[in-house]
Design an enzyme around this catalytic site. Structure first.
Site, PDB file in Angstrom:
ATOM      1  N   PHE A  91      86.336  36.394 -66.708  1.00  0.00           N
ATOM      2  CA  PHE A  91      86.988  35.338 -65.941  1.00  0.00           C
ATOM      3  C   PHE A  91      86.271  35.184 -64.599  1.00  0.00           C
ATOM      4  CE2 PHE A  91      90.448  33.302 -63.583  1.00  0.00           C
ATOM      5  CZ  PHE A  91      90.826  32.339 -64.500  1.00  0.00           C
ATOM      6  N   ALA A 118      97.662  28.426 -56.937  1.00  0.00           N
ATOM      7  CA  ALA A 118      98.901  27.857 -56.409  1.00  0.00           C
ATOM      8  C   ALA A 118     100.139  28.691 -56.734  1.00  0.00           C
ATOM      9  CB  ALA A 118      99.085  26.447 -56.951  1.00  0.00           C
ATOM     10  N   VAL A 126      86.512  39.085 -60.213  1.00  0.00           N
ATOM     11  CA  VAL A 126      86.670  38.033 -59.204  1.00  0.00           C
ATOM     12  C   VAL A 126      88.044  37.395 -59.367  1.00  0.00           C
ATOM     13  CG1 VAL A 126      85.756  35.886 -58.262  1.00  0.00           C
ATOM     14  CG2 VAL A 126      84.186  37.572 -59.249  1.00  0.00           C
ATOM     15  N   HIS A 147     100.640  34.477 -59.353  1.00  0.00           N
ATOM     16  CA  HIS A 147      99.855  35.215 -60.344  1.00  0.00           C
ATOM     17  C   HIS A 147      98.749  36.037 -59.683  1.00  0.00           C
ATOM     18  CE1 HIS A 147      96.739  35.495 -63.584  1.00  0.00           C
ATOM     19  NE2 HIS A 147      97.801  35.884 -64.255  1.00  0.00           N
ATOM     20  N   PHE A 166      85.023  50.181 -56.327  1.00  0.00           N
ATOM     21  CA  PHE A 166      85.802  48.945 -56.350  1.00  0.00           C
ATOM     22  C   PHE A 166      84.939  47.768 -55.927  1.00  0.00           C
ATOM     23  CE2 PHE A 166      88.882  45.890 -54.677  1.00  0.00           C
ATOM     24  CZ  PHE A 166      89.819  45.878 -55.690  1.00  0.00           C
ATOM     25  N   ARG A 189      80.612  36.217 -50.836  1.00  0.00           N
ATOM     26  CA  ARG A 189      80.578  37.660 -51.071  1.00  0.00           C
ATOM     27  C   ARG A 189      79.767  38.039 -52.310  1.00  0.00           C
ATOM     28  NH1 ARG A 189      84.306  35.964 -48.074  1.00  0.00           N
ATOM     29  NH2 ARG A 189      85.391  37.251 -46.549  1.00  0.00           N
ATOM     30  N   ALA A 248      90.429  40.502 -64.765  1.00  0.00           N
ATOM     31  CA  ALA A 248      90.562  41.599 -63.804  1.00  0.00           C
ATOM     32  C   ALA A 248      91.700  42.551 -64.169  1.00  0.00           C
ATOM     33  CB  ALA A 248      90.766  41.039 -62.400  1.00  0.00           C
ATOM     34  N   PHE A 249      92.722  42.054 -64.841  1.00  0.00           N
ATOM     35  CA  PHE A 249      93.836  42.911 -65.236  1.00  0.00           C
ATOM     36  C   PHE A 249      93.378  43.988 -66.212  1.00  0.00           C
ATOM     37  CE2 PHE A 249      97.708  43.967 -67.641  1.00  0.00           C
ATOM     38  CZ  PHE A 249      98.566  44.261 -66.596  1.00  0.00           C
ATOM     39  N   GLU A 250      92.399  43.680 -67.046  1.00  0.00           N
ATOM     40  CA  GLU A 250      91.900  44.632 -68.046  1.00  0.00           C
ATOM     41  C   GLU A 250      90.844  45.587 -67.492  1.00  0.00           C
ATOM     42  OE1 GLU A 250      93.959  41.434 -69.817  1.00  0.00           O
ATOM     43  OE2 GLU A 250      92.092  41.222 -68.681  1.00  0.00           O
TER      44      GLU A 250
END
EC number: 2.5.1.78
Length: 155
Positions: A24, A87, A82, A90, A115, A129, A58-60
């Site tokens: 993602f 809006a 990333v 989440h 990290f 970044r 990123a959750f995984e």
């Protein structure tokens, strides 16, 4: 006073690194991975000692990072992702859980997990970044991983 100070150096020679990255927002995450790879190779690391694992989001990332750290194959794991605020709430939930999950995995496994997950308010901040104005946070995460590997070797 004669107190000994021990620090890790920045030599990646003979160390093995796993990079876990989310697909993602990969158009930015890919730049972070490039930065991490560049850092390792420039610090005498070998491409043969690096593997990249891609997961959905990123959750995984913490789950994959923990599994890699537990495998015993890697001296360090570099977690890259990333997250860009949208809006809804989440972003806040995913950012918090990814951060906590990576920290918890590193503490539980005894293997450094650095990290490199961006949590930005805008796409412009993320781009900055990933190798433009604010350096490359993938490079920074790899640098931290290299240093931690060498610090662990001295313990």
């Amino acid at each position: 006073m004669n107190i000994k100070t021990i620090e890790g150096n920045l030599s990646a020679k003979d160390s093995k690194f796993a990079i876990v990255t989310s697909r993602f927002n990969d158009f930015i995450g890919g730049r972070l991975v490039e930065g991490a790879l560049d850092c390792i190779v420039r610090h005498d690391g070998s491409e043969e000692n690096i593997a990249i694992y891609k997961c959905p989001g990123a959750f995984e990332v913490p789950m994959v990072a923990k599994k890699l750290a537990q495998s015993g194959k890697w001296d360090a794991v570099i977690a890259i992702g990333v997250l860009i605020r949208g809006a809804t709430a989440h972003f806040d939930y995913i950012a918090a859980e990814a951060t906590k999950g990576i920290a918890q995995a590193s503490l539980e496994c005894g293997v450094p997990i650095s990290f490199g997950v961006l949590t930005t308010d805008t796409i412009e901040q993320a781009i900055e970044r990933a190798g433009t104005k604010a350096g490359n946070k993938g490079w920074d995460a790899a640098s931290a991983a290299i240093e931690m590997v060498n610090l662990y070797k001295q313990m």
